[in-house]
Design an enzyme around this catalytic site. Sequence first.
Site, PDB file in Angstrom:
ATOM      1  N   SER A  97       0.855  -1.196   0.000  1.00  0.00           N
ATOM      2  CA  SER A  97       0.000   0.000   0.000  1.00  0.00           C
ATOM      3  C   SER A  97       0.883   1.235   0.000  1.00  0.00           C
ATOM      4  CB  SER A  97      -0.862  -0.009   1.266  1.00  0.00           C
ATOM      5  OG  SER A  97      -1.519   1.226   1.441  1.00  0.00           O
ATOM      6  N   TYR A 101      -3.566  -0.684  10.044  1.00  0.00           N
ATOM      7  CA  TYR A 101      -3.369  -0.883   8.602  1.00  0.00           C
ATOM      8  C   TYR A 101      -1.966  -0.407   8.210  1.00  0.00           C
ATOM      9  CZ  TYR A 101      -4.498  -0.835   3.592  1.00  0.00           C
ATOM     10  OH  TYR A 101      -4.519  -1.063   2.237  1.00  0.00           O
TER      11      TYR A 101
END
Length: 242
Positions: free
Chosen positions: A134, A147
Amino acid sequence: MSAFRLDGQTALVTGANTGIGQAIAIALGRAGAHVICAGRSACDETASKIDSAETLHLDFADPMAAQGIFADRRVDVLVNNAGIIRREDSADFGEADWDAVMDVNVKALFFTSQAFGKAVLAQGRTGQIVNIASLLSFQGGIRVPSYTASKHGVVGVTKILANEWAAKGINVNAIAPGYIETNNTDALRADPDRNKAILDRIPAGRWGQPDDIAEAAVFLAAPASRYIHGTVLNVDGGWLAR
Ligand code: NAP
């Protein structure tokens, strides 16, 4: 173009029922692979769009769930795509949300890779692992502490496995998607201020589509990437260049 083909190979994609995982599974199929569409939700829709495919129930509520799935089948390409996100101010972020995200995004990714790598090495074959990282493998983000921690972890795991397995014939790489239109980012697009701030910062001037990630995954799964190890390929419309 044969260096970009996957004819005769089997690829397993986690979280293949929707979003980026679905697009990757379909693109791997287009490149000639037999695709195992794995997920906790049924992957029949994805499999129906691929010439040669099967489905596999795989729920990382148990992050060790993939132990044993590689022992009795030949898999050449593993795409670790399954991932979740929980949003809350860091001051209020709870342990359950921390653990759930770390379990799916990084613990399951490591132990699934371990199971795959063990099988490939034991069978004397070569293999490719593509991990979905990500932008938050590099940046802090907002209100998504577990996350961010997990996706930083994905890059670390990608590099250590590449170090240990490159000479043994397993390529381990990652893709860092930018802002892609999927369930994962519904909340951001629903917030007009966040949506505008994000769009204004993307040099390409648009949200990414799952297909934008899929062809990059085919490249990292295919022989064309044979000398690429431990790399993170940003597919982000230029976000990180800004
Ligand atoms: P998505 O549509 O929410 O897909 C997430 C996938 O992970 C779904 O298939 C989901 O299955 C699966 N999954 C979640 N928990 C699972 C579990 N316990 N066991 C097995 N599978 C599980 O979002 P997406 O954007 O396509 O996300 C795919 C990957 O890309 C994730 O790793 C995400 O972090 C990453 N990513 C996305 C973006 C973005 O902008 N969209 C950006 C950077 C990275 P269910 O459908 O059953 O929940």
